[in-house]
Write a protein that holds these residues in place. Structure first.
Motif, PDB file in Angstrom:
ATOM      1  N   GLN A   1       0.843  -1.202   0.000  1.00 16.42           N
ATOM      2  CA  GLN A   1       0.000   0.000   0.000  1.00 16.42           C
ATOM      3  C   GLN A   1       0.879   1.253   0.000  1.00 16.42           C
ATOM      4  O   GLN A   1       0.695   2.185   0.773  1.00 16.42           O
ATOM      5  CB  GLN A   1      -0.956   0.005   1.203  1.00 16.42           C
ATOM      6  CG  GLN A   1      -1.911  -1.166   1.203  1.00 16.42           C
ATOM      7  CD  GLN A   1      -2.851  -1.156   2.401  1.00 16.42           C
ATOM      8  OE1 GLN A   1      -2.727  -0.308   3.288  1.00 16.42           O
ATOM      9  NE2 GLN A   1      -3.816  -2.086   2.405  1.00 16.42           N
ATOM     10  N   LEU A   2       1.834   1.213  -0.893  1.00 12.43           N
ATOM     11  CA  LEU A   2       2.838   2.270  -0.964  1.00 12.43           C
ATOM     12  C   LEU A   2       2.204   3.620  -1.231  1.00 12.43           C
ATOM     13  O   LEU A   2       2.606   4.625  -0.653  1.00 12.43           O
ATOM     14  CB  LEU A   2       3.851   1.912  -2.058  1.00 12.43           C
ATOM     15  CG  LEU A   2       5.037   2.851  -2.257  1.00 12.43           C
ATOM     16  CD1 LEU A   2       6.268   2.058  -2.701  1.00 12.43           C
ATOM     17  CD2 LEU A   2       4.751   3.892  -3.345  1.00 12.43           C
ATOM     18  N   GLN A   3       1.196   3.678  -2.120  1.00 12.50           N
ATOM     19  CA  GLN A   3       0.620   4.961  -2.508  1.00 12.50           C
ATOM     20  C   GLN A   3      -0.143   5.641  -1.361  1.00 12.50           C
ATOM     21  O   GLN A   3      -0.385   6.837  -1.402  1.00 12.50           O
ATOM     22  CB  GLN A   3      -0.312   4.757  -3.714  1.00 12.50           C
ATOM     23  CG  GLN A   3       0.446   4.429  -5.000  1.00 12.50           C
ATOM     24  CD  GLN A   3      -0.480   4.169  -6.152  1.00 12.50           C
ATOM     25  OE1 GLN A   3      -1.244   3.184  -6.127  1.00 12.50           O
ATOM     26  NE2 GLN A   3      -0.457   5.043  -7.148  1.00 12.50           N
ATOM     27  N   SER A   4      -0.448   4.863  -0.325  1.00 10.72           N
ATOM     28  CA  SER A   4      -1.179   5.460   0.798  1.00 10.72           C
ATOM     29  C   SER A   4      -0.262   5.866   1.962  1.00 10.72           C
ATOM     30  O   SER A   4      -0.738   6.451   2.938  1.00 10.72           O
ATOM     31  CB  SER A   4      -2.233   4.472   1.320  1.00 10.72           C
ATOM     32  OG  SER A   4      -1.603   3.280   1.828  1.00 10.72           O
ATOM     33  N   GLN A   5       1.021   5.558   1.855  1.00 10.24           N
ATOM     34  CA  GLN A   5       1.928   5.913   2.947  1.00 10.24           C
ATOM     35  C   GLN A   5       2.208   7.421   2.937  1.00 10.24           C
ATOM     36  O   GLN A   5       2.229   8.066   1.890  1.00 10.24           O
ATOM     37  CB  GLN A   5       3.232   5.114   2.830  1.00 10.24           C
ATOM     38  CG  GLN A   5       3.014   3.628   3.065  1.00 10.24           C
ATOM     39  CD  GLN A   5       4.331   2.862   3.200  1.00 10.24           C
ATOM     40  OE1 GLN A   5       5.372   3.469   3.469  1.00 10.24           O
ATOM     41  NE2 GLN A   5       4.290   1.553   3.016  1.00 10.24           N
ATOM     42  N   SER A   6       2.451   7.966   4.119  1.00  6.14           N
ATOM     43  CA  SER A   6       2.531   9.421   4.297  1.00  6.14           C
ATOM     44  C   SER A   6       3.675  10.039   3.515  1.00  6.14           C
ATOM     45  O   SER A   6       3.530  11.133   2.958  1.00  6.14           O
ATOM     46  CB  SER A   6       2.688   9.743   5.785  1.00  6.14           C
ATOM     47  OG  SER A   6       3.895   9.159   6.300  1.00  6.14           O
ATOM     48  N   TRP A   7       4.810   9.365   3.463  1.00  9.04           N
ATOM     49  CA  TRP A   7       5.932   9.944   2.753  1.00  9.04           C
ATOM     50  C   TRP A   7       5.655  10.053   1.275  1.00  9.04           C
ATOM     51  O   TRP A   7       6.113  10.977   0.598  1.00  9.04           O
ATOM     52  CB  TRP A   7       7.211   9.133   3.004  1.00  9.04           C
ATOM     53  CG  TRP A   7       7.126   7.676   2.600  1.00  9.04           C
ATOM     54  CD1 TRP A   7       6.779   6.625   3.361  1.00  9.04           C
ATOM     55  CD2 TRP A   7       7.388   7.169   1.304  1.00  9.04           C
ATOM     56  NE1 TRP A   7       6.782   5.459   2.652  1.00  9.04           N
ATOM     57  CE2 TRP A   7       7.178   5.769   1.371  1.00  9.04           C
ATOM     58  CE3 TRP A   7       7.769   7.746   0.070  1.00  9.04           C
ATOM     59  CZ2 TRP A   7       7.326   4.935   0.258  1.00  9.04           C
ATOM     60  CZ3 TRP A   7       7.935   6.892  -1.026  1.00  9.04           C
ATOM     61  CH2 TRP A   7       7.704   5.509  -0.907  1.00  9.04           C
ATOM     62  N   PHE A   8       4.884   9.068   0.716  1.00 11.09           N
ATOM     63  CA  PHE A   8       4.567   9.066  -0.714  1.00 11.09           C
ATOM     64  C   PHE A   8       3.549  10.163  -1.026  1.00 11.09           C
ATOM     65  O   PHE A   8       3.720  10.937  -1.964  1.00 11.09           O
ATOM     66  CB  PHE A   8       4.034   7.688  -1.121  1.00 11.09           C
ATOM     67  CG  PHE A   8       3.900   7.511  -2.590  1.00 11.09           C
ATOM     68  CD1 PHE A   8       4.975   7.067  -3.381  1.00 11.09           C
ATOM     69  CD2 PHE A   8       2.694   7.782  -3.256  1.00 11.09           C
ATOM     70  CE1 PHE A   8       4.842   6.912  -4.750  1.00 11.09           C
ATOM     71  CE2 PHE A   8       2.571   7.639  -4.617  1.00 11.09           C
ATOM     72  CZ  PHE A   8       3.642   7.203  -5.378  1.00 11.09           C
ATOM     73  N   THR A   9       2.495  10.256  -0.243  1.00 15.43           N
ATOM     74  CA  THR A   9       1.472  11.266  -0.510  1.00 15.43           C
ATOM     75  C   THR A   9       2.016  12.673  -0.315  1.00 15.43           C
ATOM     76  O   THR A   9       1.639  13.611  -1.037  1.00 15.43           O
ATOM     77  CB  THR A   9       0.266  11.045   0.410  1.00 15.43           C
ATOM     78  OG1 THR A   9       0.699  11.090   1.791  1.00 15.43           O
ATOM     79  CG2 THR A   9      -0.393   9.680   0.146  1.00 15.43           C
ATOM     80  N   SER A  10       2.925  12.855   0.652  1.00 13.84           N
ATOM     81  CA  SER A  10       3.521  14.178   0.878  1.00 13.84           C
ATOM     82  C   SER A  10       4.368  14.592  -0.306  1.00 13.84           C
ATOM     83  O   SER A  10       4.372  15.762  -0.717  1.00 13.84           O
ATOM     84  CB  SER A  10       4.380  14.159   2.147  1.00 13.84           C
ATOM     85  OG  SER A  10       3.592  13.898   3.286  1.00 13.84           O
ATOM     86  N   ALA A  11       5.122  13.653  -0.865  1.00 14.69           N
ATOM     87  CA  ALA A  11       5.954  13.962  -2.031  1.00 14.69           C
ATOM     88  C   ALA A  11       5.109  14.302  -3.245  1.00 14.69           C
ATOM     89  O   ALA A  11       5.447  15.188  -4.048  1.00 14.69           O
ATOM     90  CB  ALA A  11       6.881  12.786  -2.323  1.00 14.69           C
ATOM     91  N   ILE A  12       3.980  13.590  -3.464  1.00 17.11           N
ATOM     92  CA  ILE A  12       3.104  13.856  -4.591  1.00 17.11           C
ATOM     93  C   ILE A  12       2.493  15.249  -4.480  1.00 17.11           C
ATOM     94  O   ILE A  12       2.370  15.996  -5.447  1.00 17.11           O
ATOM     95  CB  ILE A  12       1.989  12.785  -4.692  1.00 17.11           C
ATOM     96  CG1 ILE A  12       2.598  11.401  -4.989  1.00 17.11           C
ATOM     97  CG2 ILE A  12       0.940  13.148  -5.725  1.00 17.11           C
ATOM     98  CD1 ILE A  12       3.293  11.298  -6.332  1.00 17.11           C
ATOM     99  N   LYS A  13       2.115  15.619  -3.239  1.00 15.54           N
ATOM    100  CA  LYS A  13       1.410  16.890  -3.040  1.00 15.54           C
ATOM    101  C   LYS A  13       2.338  18.101  -3.032  1.00 15.54           C
ATOM    102  O   LYS A  13       1.905  19.212  -3.328  1.00 15.54           O
ATOM    103  CB  LYS A  13       0.641  16.857  -1.707  1.00 15.54           C
ATOM    104  CG  LYS A  13      -0.494  15.849  -1.703  1.00 15.54           C
ATOM    105  CD  LYS A  13      -1.164  15.825  -0.327  1.00 15.54           C
ATOM    106  CE  LYS A  13      -2.297  14.804  -0.302  1.00 15.54           C
ATOM    107  NZ  LYS A  13      -2.959  14.744   1.012  1.00 15.54           N
TER     108      LYS A  13
END
Length: 607
Positions: free
Chosen positions: A149-161
């Motif tokens: 569930q990589l796309q839901s991890q905080s570090w991933f979502t923060s980088a996308i945003k």
């Protein structure tokens, strides 16, 4: 019949009885006043100084504790900033290498990534993911876990945003198989080249959280104080009691912390007073929170309070001992002077004062000695003048008594001669001649007891004619008494007093008895009559030399004075008298033979 009352002539003034010192006098003693004053002033000053020092030291201790905590938190903040900057530098280096590489899968990029990994022990992994979460490249090369569930991890979502570097909260990294490391992840959207095409992806670098944990765990704020870290959202990045917080057994009030970047304040939300210090890391927005318990600072104040109490106790004890010693040192010569003055006040004028001490006390004792010497001189002068005056008065009195008696006797002789009683006239003239011969005694004041008894016998013979045989008399004396000396003319005033005050007004025949005995080295002469007697008031008047209703008692008083002048005030006359029963006068003086007595014609002064 009632027992006769005895009235004794007071030979000397009775000394006053010394009573106990009153409590108020003790409270006004100079030693007590000095002790209390010195102690009170010193203790008051010590208390005031101690109170001021306590407040100053307590405020300083509180200020120093707060400052020390702030300095520690500042140091932690500085160390973490350096560490986070180092993390950012590593991330930028990796980003530059990936961006500059002609192909994301080139072997050169792989070598560089391995070199970067080996440069720091806290680097866990470096990886690039597509925006859809597909693994592109990474080191060390490991297989991805399924269902991460990589796309839901905080570090991933923060980088996308965000286009900025994002720092995650500490978490368990579970992307790769066989690895479960507690890490802090740094992520950012980057561009890379693959097969000649420029693509975007998410660069992830994981740093082992152990280094941050060690830096934070070393913080000690007293015995119970600690430091913890919050991220921007208020999530706990690090806490030394993190397990208790997760279990709900410990609570941290983070709302005031999130409201400030830089602050120190007092917090009571947990039921205990705690000093809170907040600092914020610029790169990550993390807040480093220092917690110090107020009771530990109060412990320092309490220790200071206990010390001051013990210190005050020792100071007070020392001051009391010192004040007692100093007051004794000051008051001792004054008390010695006071005791000497008291002896002088009681009549001991031969007590010199030798008081050493303060200059004023020495001067006072010296002046007092001079005054005492002058008083002795004046008293000696007064005694001499008074004795001389009294002797003169007695001599004048004697010269007055003899003409008076002679006048009365000659009148009696004339009346007897007119009646033709020549034998009685001859007897009276012979007795009168012998009476005056003994009275003159060639100018001597001391005669033998034999002469004194002969003198009173001739006096009684003359008075028996005058009183027409109204009384009888008896004279008894021990033979050994006759050779001792006495002051002349001591019996005649007493017998005269018995005749005129005791027997003259009696309806019956009177009796006068004179006895002389030697008792324990004393001459004891008793003159007794069976006359009317005297009450206490009359007797006191006679003894004091005052005027009575029936005449004057000055002769009896003078006899007592003469005996006191020659032999001392402890000798003289005592009286026993009772109304209608009679009077007994006792004369007591030392037994002294003629050759052992005072010089002829000269009476001794009081010893």
């Amino acid at each position: 019949m009632n027992k006769p009352k005895a009235y004794f002539f007071p030979l000397r003034p009775q000394p006053r009885k010394r009573g106990k010192l009153r409590l108020s006098s003790k409270l006004r003693s100079i030693q007590l006043i000095i002790t209390l004053t010195f102690t009170a002033v010193t203790v008051l000053i010590a208390v005031i100084v101690s109170f001021m020092l306590y407040n100053k030291f307590a405020a300083t201790a509180e200020k120093n504790a707060n400052m020390n905590m702030q300095q520690i938190i500042e140091q932690v903040n500085y160390n973490l900033e350096l560490y986070v900057k180092g993390m950012g530098s590593i991330f930028e280096t990796a980003e530059k290498q990936i961006t500059a590489s002609p192909s994301i899968d080139s072997s050169l990029l792989g070598e560089r990534m391995d070199t970067l990994m080996s440069s720091r022990e806290d680097l866990v992994s470096v990886a690039v993911f597509t925006p859809k979460g597909k693994y592109v490249v990474g080191t060390p090369g490991q297989n991805m876990r399924l269902n991460t569930q990589l796309q839901s991890q905080s570090w991933f979502t923060s980088a996308i945003k965000s286009s900025e570097i994002s720092y995650s909260a500490p978490h368990i990294q579970n992307l790769f198989k066989g690895r479960y490391t507690w890490v802090v992840s740094i992520s950012k959207m980057i561009e890379y080249k693959e097969n000649g095409l420029t693509k975007t992806g998410v660069l992830l670098i994981d740093f082992n959280f152990r280094t941050i944990d060690q830096l934070s765990r070393q913080v000690k704020l007293g015995n119970r104080g600690y430091a913890y870290i919050l991220d921007r959202q208020g999530n706990i990045v690090y806490h030394p009691q993190q397990q208790l917080i997760y279990a709900g057994l410990k609570y941290e009030n983070v709302e005031p912390v999130l409201a400030y970047e830089y602050r120190s304040y007092l917090d009571e939300s947990t039921g205990e007073k705690r000093f809170i210090t907040v600092r914020t890391l610029a790169q990550t927005g993390w807040k480093i929170v220092g917690v110090a318990y107020y009771d530990e600072i109060v412990t320092t104040k309490r220790d200071l309070n206990h010390f001051l109490i013990w210190f005050l106790g020792f100071v007070i004890l020392g001051v009391i001992v010192l004040s007692i010693f100093l007051s004794w040192l000051i008051a001792s010569p004054i008390r010695k002077l006071e005791r000497t003055v008291k002896l002088v006040g009681e009549g001991d004028l031969n007590t010199p004062i030798d008081v050493s001490g303060a200059y004023e006390v020495e001067q006072l004792s010296r002046r007092f000695n001079m005054m005492l010497q002058r008083i002795r001189q004046l008293m000696d002068q007064i005694i001499y003048e008074q004795e001389t005056k009294r002797k003169g008065e007695l001599e004048v009195l004697q010269s007055q008594i003899n003409p008076h008696f002679l006048y009365n006797t000659l009148n009696s002789v004339i009346r007897l001669a007119e009646r033709g009683k020549t034998d009685e006239v001859v007897t009276m003239i012979q007795s009168l001649s012998k009476f005056f011969r003994i009275s003159l005694s060639k100018g001597k004041n001391m005669i033998t007891m034999q002469e004194e008894l002969d003198h009173i016998r001739h006096y009684l013979v003359i008075q028996s004619f005058r009183f027409k045989n109204k009384f009888r008399y008896e004279i008894k004396a021990q033979d050994e008494v006759l050779t001792y000396q006495t002051i002349k003319l001591i019996l005649q005033p007493i017998v005269e007093n018995a005749l005129y005050h005791g027997i003259e007004m009696m309806p019956d025949e009177g009796l006068i008895t004179i006895t002389a005995e030697l008792q324990e080295g004393m001459i004891v002469i008793r003159i007794s009559d069976n006359g009317l007697g005297m009450n206490q008031e009359t007797l006191k008047t006679i003894l004091s030399g005052g005027k009575t209703s029936s005449g004057s008692g000055v002769g009896v008083r003078n006899v007592n004075e003469r005996i006191g002048l020659v032999y001392g005030r402890e000798y003289g006359l005592t009286f026993e008298s009772e109304i209608e029963e009679g009077t007994t006068v006792t004369v007591i003086f030392p037994a002294v033979r003629a050759q052992e007595g005072p010089e002829e014609g000269k009476e001794e002064s009081v010893q």
